[in-house]
Design a protein around this motif. Structure first.
Motif, short mmCIF file in Angstrom:
data_model
loop_
_atom_site.label_atom_id
_atom_site.label_comp_id
_atom_site.label_asym_id
_atom_site.label_seq_id
_atom_site.Cartn_x
_atom_site.Cartn_y
_atom_site.Cartn_z
N ALA A 92 0.84 -1.21 0.00
CA ALA A 92 0.00 0.00 0.00
C ALA A 92 0.87 1.26 0.00
O ALA A 92 0.57 2.23 -0.71
CB ALA A 92 -0.92 0.00 1.21
N ALA A 93 1.95 1.23 0.77
CA ALA A 93 2.87 2.37 0.78
C ALA A 93 3.47 2.61 -0.59
O ALA A 93 3.65 3.77 -1.02
CB ALA A 93 3.98 2.14 1.81
N ARG A 94 3.78 1.53 -1.30
CA ARG A 94 4.32 1.67 -2.66
C ARG A 94 3.29 2.33 -3.58
O ARG A 94 3.65 3.23 -4.36
CB ARG A 94 4.70 0.28 -3.18
CG ARG A 94 5.19 0.19 -4.62
CD ARG A 94 6.56 0.82 -4.84
NE ARG A 94 6.54 2.28 -4.89
CZ ARG A 94 7.63 3.03 -4.99
NH1 ARG A 94 8.82 2.46 -5.02
NH2 ARG A 94 7.54 4.35 -5.03
N GLU A 95 2.05 1.93 -3.49
CA GLU A 95 1.00 2.52 -4.34
C GLU A 95 0.77 3.98 -3.99
O GLU A 95 0.63 4.84 -4.88
CB GLU A 95 -0.30 1.73 -4.16
CG GLU A 95 -0.26 0.32 -4.72
CD GLU A 95 -1.56 -0.42 -4.51
OE1 GLU A 95 -2.55 0.22 -4.07
OE2 GLU A 95 -1.60 -1.64 -4.77
N ILE A 96 0.72 4.29 -2.71
CA ILE A 96 0.44 5.66 -2.27
C ILE A 96 1.55 6.61 -2.67
O ILE A 96 1.29 7.71 -3.18
CB ILE A 96 0.22 5.68 -0.73
CG1 ILE A 96 -1.08 4.95 -0.38
CG2 ILE A 96 0.19 7.11 -0.20
CD1 ILE A 96 -1.21 4.62 1.10
N THR A 97 2.79 6.22 -2.46
CA THR A 97 3.90 7.11 -2.81
C THR A 97 4.02 7.28 -4.32
O THR A 97 4.26 8.39 -4.80
CB THR A 97 5.23 6.57 -2.23
OG1 THR A 97 5.39 5.19 -2.60
CG2 THR A 97 5.26 6.69 -0.72
N SER A 98 3.84 6.21 -5.06
CA SER A 98 3.92 6.32 -6.52
C SER A 98 2.86 7.26 -7.06
O SER A 98 3.12 8.08 -7.95
CB SER A 98 3.77 4.94 -7.16
OG SER A 98 4.85 4.09 -6.82
N ALA A 99 1.64 7.17 -6.52
CA ALA A 99 0.54 8.02 -6.99
C ALA A 99 0.81 9.49 -6.70
O ALA A 99 0.39 10.37 -7.46
CB ALA A 99 -0.77 7.59 -6.34
N ALA A 100 1.54 9.77 -5.60
CA ALA A 100 1.81 11.15 -5.20
C ALA A 100 3.13 11.68 -5.76
O ALA A 100 3.48 12.83 -5.51
CB ALA A 100 1.82 11.25 -3.68
N GLY A 101 3.87 10.87 -6.50
CA GLY A 101 5.17 11.29 -7.00
C GLY A 101 6.22 11.41 -5.91
O GLY A 101 7.19 12.16 -6.05
N ALA A 102 6.02 10.69 -4.81
CA ALA A 102 6.96 10.70 -3.68
C ALA A 102 7.82 9.44 -3.72
O ALA A 102 7.45 8.43 -4.33
CB ALA A 102 6.20 10.79 -2.36
N LEU A 103 8.95 9.50 -3.04
CA LEU A 103 9.85 8.35 -2.97
C LEU A 103 9.44 7.43 -1.83
O LEU A 103 9.03 7.90 -0.76
CB LEU A 103 11.29 8.81 -2.74
CG LEU A 103 11.90 9.75 -3.77
CD1 LEU A 103 13.33 10.13 -3.36
CD2 LEU A 103 11.91 9.13 -5.16
N LEU A 104 9.57 6.13 -2.05
CA LEU A 104 9.43 5.16 -0.97
C LEU A 104 10.84 4.74 -0.55
O LEU A 104 11.58 4.14 -1.34
CB LEU A 104 8.63 3.94 -1.41
CG LEU A 104 8.48 2.83 -0.35
CD1 LEU A 104 7.78 3.36 0.90
CD2 LEU A 104 7.74 1.63 -0.91
N TRP A 105 11.19 5.06 0.67
CA TRP A 105 12.51 4.78 1.22
C TRP A 105 12.34 3.67 2.26
O TRP A 105 11.64 3.83 3.25
CB TRP A 105 13.06 6.06 1.82
CG TRP A 105 14.23 5.98 2.73
CD1 TRP A 105 15.01 4.90 3.06
CD2 TRP A 105 14.77 7.09 3.46
NE1 TRP A 105 15.99 5.26 3.93
CE2 TRP A 105 15.88 6.59 4.19
CE3 TRP A 105 14.44 8.44 3.55
CZ2 TRP A 105 16.63 7.42 5.03
CZ3 TRP A 105 15.20 9.27 4.37
CH2 TRP A 105 16.28 8.75 5.11
N ILE A 106 12.97 2.53 1.99
CA ILE A 106 12.85 1.37 2.87
C ILE A 106 14.15 1.18 3.63
O ILE A 106 15.20 0.93 3.02
CB ILE A 106 12.48 0.10 2.08
CG1 ILE A 106 11.20 0.34 1.25
CG2 ILE A 106 12.30 -1.08 3.02
CD1 ILE A 106 10.80 -0.85 0.38
N ASP A 107 14.08 1.28 4.93
CA ASP A 107 15.24 1.12 5.80
C ASP A 107 15.36 -0.36 6.18
O ASP A 107 14.63 -0.86 7.03
CB ASP A 107 15.06 1.99 7.05
CG ASP A 107 16.24 1.90 8.01
OD1 ASP A 107 16.97 0.89 7.97
OD2 ASP A 107 16.40 2.83 8.83
#
Length: 417
Positions: A227-242
């Motif tokens: 879900a985080a991947r979908e949300i960030t992609s839709a907003a043009g934001a980066l998903l940063w996974i630590d």
């Protein structure tokens, strides 16, 4: 070659090391208190040697290391393949600065690219010396998107430099050093609705741990990373996974995010990558891979050939010895066996692979950890009611069983303390 065979200054160094190694625990701890900054509190033991999953203290007592130096010693202590790789490399070429390239640096970057992207999307790697440092690099990448807002989560831990601390939720770590870099918003971990509400067209990145290690080995609900991947992609934001604690096979996958089929725009790894030799990597994919350019970041020691050969050796051994399977099998054995103890102080066991949290019904984790250490088992208490167990990936069934058999005694002692 002995100390008496060594020329001049080298012989003097050898003699000093021999003298230091011969001190009693009490003498070492006294000198520690006199000479080291008190950032970690008083050490509980002085360790002088390690082999496999065991370490020995200065008084000759053996301990089963079920913490791996905080999830660092993925292959245990003094692993012969890593030792051979490091000594061979430093005898050949130890450091050349970041003005030049070395074969081990490039080979490790190629391997990490394939690990994160499968070789399809392409990635670029920035090497540093620790998890905190690669998270600092990732923070700088987010600033180059043209946006500044970062979403982090309650319970998160991303490091203690000013940048990584700004992403870390703990008030006790943050408060003394404020003001920290701004425009960071904390939301409940694992809450998709809260994430969706927080991400907007100002958001540069969302930073998430696939499992929150320092918060007590807290897992998000199924589907959260996707879900985080979908949300960030839709907003043009980066998903940063630590993946600093969860990566490098710790949970039975190279990266815990792979369990969800998610590829981050930024992935940070460290800890288990070097098996005790300091190294971390910030891996960026897609457009994020090109945001840092010449002069925008640096590290004097980052990507040095010795650290990189250590990383290559760790990856090679995990593959060669099929350790991802061992992690899955022994992790399940550990969790099932602890659950079967059925002690009134244990509520449940959580986590994945060989990153497990034993959740207690009372705040007795530190007392239990102390009792275990006295009996020769190393675990820790990331929260007052949670025991963390993160042994080397090479742990055996017999070693796990020896701990579980002794566990009821530690629990009883903790309940009485």
């Amino acid at each position: 070659m002995t100390g008496t065979d060594l020329p001049g200054e080298l012989s003097a160094v050898s003699d000093q090391l021999a003298a230091a190694g011969g001190r009693s625990s009490a003498a070492v701890l006294k000198s520690y208190d006199d000479h080291l900054m008190r950032t970690f509190g008083p050490p509980k033991r002085v360790f002088v040697r390690g082999e496999g999953c065991y370490v020995w203290d200065a008084d000759g007592r053996r301990h089963l290391d079920l913490l791996s130096g905080l999830a660092v010693n993925a292959l245990g202590h003094a692993h012969p393949t890593v030792l051979s790789a490091i000594t061979g490399q430093i005898a050949t070429l130890g450091h050349v600065s970041n003005f030049f390239a070395t074969p081990s640096q490039v080979a490790l970057a190629e391997r990490l690219d394939r690990m994160v992207t499968g070789g399809d999307a392409g990635a670029r790697v920035f090497f540093a010396n620790s998890g905190t440092e690669v998270n600092e690099a990732a923070f700088k990448i987010t600033r180059l998107t043209g946006r500044t807002k970062i979403i982090s989560t309650e319970g998160a831990f991303h490091g203690r430099s000013l940048g990584s601390l700004a992403l870390t939720a703990s008030e006790k770590y943050r408060k003394p050093f404020e003001p920290l870099p701004g425009d960071v918003e904390f939301i409940p971990y694992g809450d998709v609705a809260a994430l969706e509400a927080a991400v907007d067209d100002r958001t540069a990145a969302v930073v998430l741990e696939p499992i929150q290690g320092e918060n007590g080995v807290v897992e998000p609900p199924d589907g959260y990373l996707a879900a985080a991947r979908e949300i960030t992609s839709a907003a043009g934001a980066l998903l940063w996974i630590d993946e600093i604690q969860t990566g490098m096979g710790r949970t039975g996958y190279w990266l815990e995010s792979q369990r969800s089929g998610v590829v981050g725009d930024i992935v940070t790894v460290a800890k288990g990558l070097g098996n005790g030799f300091p190294i971390g990597a910030c891996i960026a994919t897609g457009p994020a891979a090109d945001l840092l350019g010449p002069g925008s970041h640096g590290s004097t020691f980052g990507g040095n050939p010795v650290a990189c050969i250590a990383g290559l050796a760790v990856i090679s051994v995990i593959e060669r010895d099929n350790l991802l399977t061992n992690v899955t099998e022994q992790g399940a054995r550990l969790a099932d066996a602890i659950t079967a103890v059925d002690h009134p102080l244990i509520d449940h066991v959580r986590g994945r692979g060989l990153l497990r949290g034993v959740v207690l019904r009372k705040d007795r984790a530190q007392q239990i950890t102390d009792a275990a250490l006295d009996a020769g088992f190393i675990i820790n208490a990331p929260r007052p009611n949670v025991l963390r167990i993160a042994p080397p990936l090479i742990i055996t069934a017999d070693q796990i069983d020896s701990f579980v058999q002794a566990l009821p005694g530690f629990l009883d002692q903790g309940a009485r303390a």
